[in-house]
Design an enzyme around this catalytic site. Sequence first.
Site, short mmCIF file in Angstrom:
data_model
loop_
_atom_site.label_atom_id
_atom_site.label_comp_id
_atom_site.label_asym_id
_atom_site.label_seq_id
_atom_site.Cartn_x
_atom_site.Cartn_y
_atom_site.Cartn_z
N SER A 230 54.19 -37.76 115.59
CA SER A 230 55.41 -37.69 116.40
C SER A 230 56.42 -38.74 115.95
CB SER A 230 55.07 -37.93 117.87
OG SER A 230 54.59 -39.27 118.03
N GLY A 265 63.70 -46.37 129.95
CA GLY A 265 62.33 -45.87 130.07
C GLY A 265 61.36 -47.00 130.38
N GLY A 267 57.93 -46.71 130.52
CA GLY A 267 56.56 -46.27 130.20
C GLY A 267 55.89 -47.34 129.35
N MET A 415 49.03 -38.46 123.89
CA MET A 415 49.65 -39.14 122.76
C MET A 415 49.15 -40.58 122.62
SD MET A 415 53.46 -37.58 122.94
CE MET A 415 54.03 -36.96 121.38
N LEU A 416 47.89 -40.69 122.25
CA LEU A 416 47.30 -42.01 122.02
C LEU A 416 46.52 -41.97 120.71
CD1 LEU A 416 45.94 -42.95 125.55
CD2 LEU A 416 47.99 -43.83 124.42
N HIS A 418 43.60 -43.30 119.75
CA HIS A 418 42.16 -42.99 119.79
C HIS A 418 41.93 -41.55 120.23
CE1 HIS A 418 43.61 -45.12 123.34
NE2 HIS A 418 42.86 -44.30 124.05
N HIS A 545 26.64 -62.96 133.86
CA HIS A 545 27.45 -63.83 134.71
C HIS A 545 27.70 -65.14 133.99
CE1 HIS A 545 28.97 -65.82 138.28
NE2 HIS A 545 28.18 -66.84 137.99
#
Length: 585
Positions: A230, A265, A267, A415-416, A418, A545
């Site tokens: 893209s 935007g 995002g 749209m990533l 991975h 822990h």
Amino acid sequence: MAASMAATQQRLALGAKQATFGPAVAPRSAKANASAKRFNGLVAEAMSSCIPVVSSSRRTAAARAPLPARSSVVAQATADGKFDYDLVIIGCGVGGHGAALHAVECGLKVAVIEGHDIGGTCVNRGCVPSKALLAASGRVREMRDKAHLSAMGVQVGAVSFDRAGVAAHAKDLASNIQGNLKRSLESIGVDILTGQAKFVGPQKVRYGLPGRVDIGGEVTARDIIIATGSVPFVPPGIPIDGKTVFTSDHALKLEWLPNWIAIIGSGYIGLEFSDVYTALGTEVTFIEAVDNLMPGFDREIARLAQRLLINGRPIDYHTGVIASKVTPGVPGVKPVVIELTDFKTKEKVDEIEVDAVLVATGRAPYTNGLNLPAIGSATDRRGFVPVNEKMQVLDTAGKVVPHVYCIGDANGKYMLAHAASAQGISAVENICGRPHVVNHLSVPAACFTHPEVSFVGVTQERAEELAKEQGFKLGVSKTSFKGNSKALAEKEGDGMAKMLYRKDTGEILGVHIIGLHAADLIHEASNAIATGQRVQDIKFCVHAHPTLSEVLDELFKGAHVEGPAAAGNGAAKAAAAPKAAVAAA
Ligand SMILES: Cc1cc2nc3c(=O)[nH]c(=O)nc-3n(C[C@H](O)[C@H](O)[C@H](O)COP(=O)(O)OP(=O)(O)OC[C@H]3O[C@@H](n4cnc5c(N)ncnc54)[C@H](O)[C@@H]3O)c2cc1C
Ligand SMILES: NC(=O)c1ccc[n+]([C@@H]2O[C@H](COP(=O)([O-])OP(=O)(O)OC[C@H]3O[C@@H](n4cnc5c(N)ncnc54)[C@H](O)[C@@H]3O)[C@@H](O)[C@H]2O)c1
């Protein structure tokens, strides 16, 4: 599937290690980089040119910068002699790269065709350089936070940074990782063909570069994967000049630091860049079309994110408006003028002047020029290649086009980086005759701000809808970083985690985290969803822990399943474990 994905990532890490310690280390200084460029056309053009952006009105067909690299490769035919390759992958971003590695592991003869730069968006203009900027600017923010440091008894003097040095860190990292990717393909015998590819018929692709007769050719393959990715999407009325009005492609170069920037935007890109800019002293104004900031996130998490990432910083915002007209300025001389229009009424509501504008309004598939009609297919109206859940390309009648797959940003499913890689591996599995489908609800996502935000599965809003539609009781478990010893030791108690699950079955529907290292913490939840682990099982798992992972431990323990499923296998397994251990001893 998880195993092969992990194996791919391991190979990537191995590639990185080899590059770090082996002879092919990319030089780090600007001067050395310059000389390396002369020898590595792939890197050179990638770094010095900008890719096209897609404007809503017009698809920029302008060729990407030519890549003088290898000329056409004369392929030896596949075992049956029918094709040049078993698999040809068009586009070598992370999706194409992941698919190629897995295909070789499956014994296929593979070529990738890359028209611009190996590594694609993620490596050259996305994940990698942006994380380098976030790492450097995050360090500046941390070291300038005197109150935070002095609460731990630490004092620091004045903290300064060198903009060009920060920019070089991002550029060098991208260049290094690009080299690693290329070498990782070459080392396993993947042919790297250079040029823009298009279909010329079923199982046949032509590739080349405009004006370069020495580069290109035609290849045949039994199967073909489209992985063309893209480019930035730019709404109408916004001319990109690359200086005062730009997209992430330019912003990642950090050529200057405006005093005041408007980010259109809110995002992923908007948020991550607001983190970088504010850490380095730039004031930010968000312009968001939807009525609230971060509309893609779970509402409760977005509200907390607003408190932690926006409100305490030099950031203001306009929501429910779009930037209907932007007039570029001149850096340091003339401001950029932005006309704001109400998103719903379409009335002009305001005009603001800023030093620069970053357009972060999503991305558009880069699929033009593929000549899909040659295989009976066509993109949808937004430019995405239509696929089914096996990543098989569909024709204009909705039927499967034999032997053609599409993965990654080009199919618009998620749209990533991975996700692209996982889809690539999945497509190869299907090519090899082992039916496979990626469960996108188990794919984690993260925003690498300080602190980070991460999630997997559905938002609470969607989970509530599902509960109504399907008639189950929704369970919501929450924990805070304030009760976590490790977070408190770091004086980083801000943050929360939330899990959405079915009270009747214990199925995990979604997990959301905001807080220190949220991006790393999410994987226990995403793996649980991927492998079908339920709340009543996972709550018996033991966490070291003191670690941040105890935030999730508490989250799981805080969930209550009702009815017959409540006992689960966990209790039984936990009870059986000592016996097994004794037996093994
Ligand atoms: C600023 C930014 C930050 C990001 N950060 C993250 C992050 O932190 N984590 C994350 O998961 N995702 C992140 N992303 C998203 C991620 O970069 C994309 O999801 C990912 O790169 C998609 O991979 P892909 O292989 O589908 O496509 P791409 O990476 O875009 O690669 C496609 C390749 O195909 C080539 N190509 C196109 N057409 C042709 C053709 N006809 N012939 C030959 N080659 C062609 C292109 O040149 C390109 O190299 C980020 C994106 C941006 C912009
Ligand atoms: N950490 C990560 O994983 C990461 C980081 C950066 C980018 N990415 C990927 O890159 C892609 C693009 O990122 P992005 O931030 O550009 O897109 P996005 O879809 O995440 O956010 C775009 C935002 O812009 C708003 N918007 C759209 N048109 C607008 C307009 N005309 N005026 C005002 N606001 C408008 C939307 O409402 C939305 O909030 C995403 O799909 C994401 O998956 C991922």
